[in-house]
Structure formats: structure tokens, C-alpha cells
Design a protein around this motif. Structure first.
Motif, short mmCIF file in Angstrom:
data_model
loop_
_atom_site.label_atom_id
_atom_site.label_comp_id
_atom_site.label_asym_id
_atom_site.label_seq_id
_atom_site.Cartn_x
_atom_site.Cartn_y
_atom_site.Cartn_z
N LEU A 1 0.80 -1.21 0.00
CA LEU A 1 0.00 0.00 0.00
C LEU A 1 0.85 1.27 0.00
CD1 LEU A 1 -2.15 -2.17 0.56
CD2 LEU A 1 -3.25 -0.53 2.08
N ASP A 2 1.95 1.30 0.73
CA ASP A 2 2.76 2.52 0.80
C ASP A 2 3.37 2.90 -0.55
OD1 ASP A 2 2.14 3.00 3.46
OD2 ASP A 2 3.94 2.00 4.22
N PRO A 3 4.02 1.98 -1.27
CA PRO A 3 4.53 2.38 -2.59
C PRO A 3 3.41 2.79 -3.55
CG PRO A 3 5.59 0.36 -1.87
CD PRO A 3 4.48 0.64 -0.90
N SER A 4 2.29 2.08 -3.50
CA SER A 4 1.15 2.46 -4.35
C SER A 4 0.70 3.88 -4.02
CB SER A 4 0.00 1.47 -4.16
OG SER A 4 -1.13 1.87 -4.91
N HIS A 5 0.64 4.18 -2.73
CA HIS A 5 0.22 5.50 -2.27
C HIS A 5 1.17 6.58 -2.76
CE1 HIS A 5 -0.27 8.67 0.94
NE2 HIS A 5 -1.51 8.51 0.50
N ARG A 6 2.47 6.35 -2.63
CA ARG A 6 3.45 7.36 -3.06
C ARG A 6 3.30 7.68 -4.54
NH1 ARG A 6 6.63 4.60 0.65
NH2 ARG A 6 7.59 3.25 -0.90
N ILE A 7 3.01 6.67 -5.34
CA ILE A 7 2.87 6.89 -6.78
C ILE A 7 1.55 7.58 -7.09
CG2 ILE A 7 2.67 5.76 -9.03
CD1 ILE A 7 4.52 3.52 -7.79
N SER A 8 0.45 7.04 -6.58
CA SER A 8 -0.87 7.55 -6.95
C SER A 8 -1.10 8.98 -6.48
CB SER A 8 -1.99 6.63 -6.45
OG SER A 8 -2.05 6.58 -5.05
N GLN A 9 -0.54 9.36 -5.34
CA GLN A 9 -0.78 10.72 -4.84
C GLN A 9 -0.11 11.78 -5.71
OE1 GLN A 9 0.53 11.10 -0.81
NE2 GLN A 9 2.69 10.92 -1.32
N ASP A 10 0.85 11.36 -6.54
CA ASP A 10 1.51 12.31 -7.43
C ASP A 10 0.92 12.33 -8.84
OD1 ASP A 10 3.24 13.19 -5.45
OD2 ASP A 10 4.81 11.74 -5.97
N ILE A 11 -0.11 11.54 -9.08
CA ILE A 11 -0.76 11.52 -10.39
C ILE A 11 -2.00 12.40 -10.27
CG2 ILE A 11 -1.84 10.11 -12.18
CD1 ILE A 11 -0.21 7.72 -11.01
N GLU A 12 -1.90 13.59 -10.80
CA GLU A 12 -2.95 14.59 -10.60
C GLU A 12 -3.97 14.56 -11.72
OE1 GLU A 12 -1.46 18.39 -9.42
OE2 GLU A 12 -0.01 17.48 -8.05
N ASN A 13 -4.71 13.45 -11.77
CA ASN A 13 -5.82 13.32 -12.69
C ASN A 13 -6.84 12.36 -12.05
OD1 ASN A 13 -5.10 10.58 -13.35
ND2 ASN A 13 -3.75 11.28 -14.98
N PRO A 14 -8.02 12.21 -12.62
CA PRO A 14 -9.03 11.34 -12.00
C PRO A 14 -8.56 9.90 -11.81
CG PRO A 14 -10.09 12.80 -13.57
CD PRO A 14 -8.60 12.98 -13.74
N THR A 15 -7.76 9.38 -12.72
CA THR A 15 -7.30 8.00 -12.58
C THR A 15 -6.35 7.85 -11.39
OG1 THR A 15 -7.66 7.60 -14.92
CG2 THR A 15 -6.16 6.09 -13.78
N GLY A 16 -5.44 8.81 -11.22
CA GLY A 16 -4.57 8.78 -10.05
C GLY A 16 -5.37 8.86 -8.77
N SER A 17 -6.40 9.71 -8.76
CA SER A 17 -7.26 9.83 -7.58
C SER A 17 -8.02 8.53 -7.33
CB SER A 17 -8.23 10.99 -7.75
OG SER A 17 -7.53 12.22 -7.78
N PHE A 18 -8.42 7.83 -8.39
CA PHE A 18 -9.13 6.56 -8.26
C PHE A 18 -8.24 5.53 -7.59
CE2 PHE A 18 -12.40 3.98 -10.98
CZ PHE A 18 -12.75 3.21 -9.88
N TRP A 19 -7.00 5.37 -8.09
CA TRP A 19 -6.08 4.43 -7.45
C TRP A 19 -5.83 4.83 -6.00
CZ3 TRP A 19 -5.53 -0.12 -9.32
CH2 TRP A 19 -5.47 -0.37 -10.68
N HIS A 20 -5.69 6.12 -5.76
CA HIS A 20 -5.46 6.64 -4.42
C HIS A 20 -6.65 6.30 -3.51
CE1 HIS A 20 -3.38 10.29 -2.29
NE2 HIS A 20 -3.69 9.34 -1.42
N GLY A 21 -7.86 6.47 -4.02
CA GLY A 21 -9.06 6.15 -3.24
C GLY A 21 -9.16 4.68 -2.90
N ILE A 22 -8.83 3.82 -3.85
CA ILE A 22 -8.85 2.37 -3.58
C ILE A 22 -7.85 2.04 -2.47
CG2 ILE A 22 -8.35 0.08 -4.50
CD1 ILE A 22 -9.27 1.16 -7.27
N MET A 23 -6.65 2.60 -2.57
CA MET A 23 -5.63 2.33 -1.57
C MET A 23 -6.12 2.72 -0.17
SD MET A 23 -3.04 3.38 0.59
CE MET A 23 -3.35 5.10 0.36
N HIS A 24 -6.73 3.92 -0.05
CA HIS A 24 -7.22 4.34 1.27
C HIS A 24 -8.39 3.49 1.74
CE1 HIS A 24 -4.60 7.58 2.31
NE2 HIS A 24 -4.75 8.14 1.12
N ARG A 25 -9.23 3.04 0.83
CA ARG A 25 -10.34 2.16 1.22
C ARG A 25 -9.79 0.86 1.80
NH1 ARG A 25 -13.22 0.81 -3.71
NH2 ARG A 25 -11.95 -1.06 -3.68
#
Length: 190
Positions: A71-95
Motif C-alpha cells: 500500500l505505501d509504494p502504491s500510495h506514493r505513486i498515486s498521490q503524485d498523479i494529478e488526474n481522475p485515474t490517479g485519484s481513483f487508485w489513491h481512493g482504492i488504496m485508502h479504502r
């Protein structure tokens, strides 16, 4: 159509060959996959295709780290992708953490994602095929995908072994597959 890792090139096929369905929670990171995931570059991930969108290739990488419960490496990557898809991956990780409030924050940033229609259809079919109670009934009858409601259903299911938890895992798997497919196709420009 069933998810086929071979459609995404040899690197993804090799990584996903025996990948299990994730648990709803954080899971246990697959230490045997760490080096292979750490070696990924946007170019190696999408080979033999040409790289069209680096950010979407990184979104695929975030998804792969998540698939193996890092989860941590996924989080580091997704939080730097500033588009809806990055936010989607970020949301799944937090869920999956589980940090349900933060997951909903990131799903608000997604808005209406192109995968939502397919996800709604897949979730409804899975819900119709199960005996998981009223939450399953809601998912079977939904006209549009509601990521906030799915967060609530996952929270309700918890980590209990139940028909609802099994249903949520299957829906989460479909969600991952649809989002990975979308991310990959954008990465290669198709």
C-alpha cells in the motif's frame, strides 16, 4: 470479457500470472514480488508498446503495487498523479487501509470516471449472483456506480468471512481489472 494479463504484454503477464484476489483490507505484502515491482519503469511496464502517457503508465504501476498489497509504494505513486485515474487508485488504496473517510475524499476528486459504467454493470451482475443481503440488493439495482456507497458497503463487510465480504472482494477485483485496463490503454494511446 474476462481479464487476461497476456493482453498487457510480457511484463504484466509475468507479474500477474498467479496473482490472487485481494482482501478488502491492507493484506500482507507479497515480499517475493518487491524486487520485480521496484524494477518497473513506465517503459518496461508497457513494452513492447510505445509509451504514450507516462502518468497513466505510472497509474498502472500504482495498481500493480496495490495488487500485491504494497500500500505505501502504491500510495506514493498515486498521490503524485494529478488526474481522475490517479485519484481513483489513491481512493482504492485508502479504502483498503482502511481509511474510509480519506477514501471518499479521493473518490470525490475522481468525479465521473470512464470505467464507472462498466464497473456498475459488473458489480450489479456479481450482486445478482449472490445472497449477501440488502447491500447486495442495492448493488444489484444501481443504475450508476457510486464509489461512496461501495466504500460504505466495504466498511460494513469488514474483514469478516461472509457472503457480503466475498461479494465486495469480487467487485474490488473487477474494479482493479477495469481501472488497470483503462490506465494501460491510456498509457499506450489506445
Amino acid at each position: 470479457m474476462p481479464f487476461n494479463p497476456r493482453e498487457y504484454g510480457p511484463t504484466v503477464a509475468r507479474l500477474l500470472k498467479n496473482a490472487p484476489c485481494n482482501v478488502l483490507g491492507p493484506g500482507v505484502a507479497d515480499a517475493g514480488m518487491r524486487d520485480a515491482l521496484a524494477a518497473l519503469t513506465p517503459e518496461s511496464l508497457i513494452a513492447p508498446h510505445e509509451l504514450h502517457d507516462r502518468g497513466m503508465a505510472l497509474a498502472c504501476t500504482a495498481g500493480l503495487w496495490l495488487r500485491f498489497d504494497f500500500l505505501d509504494p502504491s500510495h506514493r505513486i498515486s498521490q503524485d498523479i494529478e488526474n481522475p485515474t490517479g485519484s481513483f487508485w489513491h481512493g482504492i488504496m485508502h479504502r483498503r487501509e482502511p481509511d474510509f473517510g480519506n477514501a471518499k475524499y479521493w473518490f470525490r476528486r475522481v468525479g465521473q470516471h470512464p470505467t464507472f459504467a462498466s464497473l456498475s454493470t459488473a458489480a450489479a451482475q456479481l450482486a445478482r449472483d449472490t445472497q449477501a443481503g440488502s447491500a447486495a440488493g442495492y448493488l444489484a439495482e444501481q443504475a450508476d456506480w457510486d464509489p461512496f456507497r461501495f466504500v460504505d458497503v466495504c466498511e460494513q463487510a469488514g474483514d469478516k468471512s461472509s457472503p457480503l465480504e466475498a461479494l465486495c472482494r469480487k467487485i474490488q477485483q473487477s474494479e482493479w481489472e477495469l481501472l488497470f485496463d483503462y490506465s494501460y490503454r491510456q498509457a499506450i494511446g489506445k
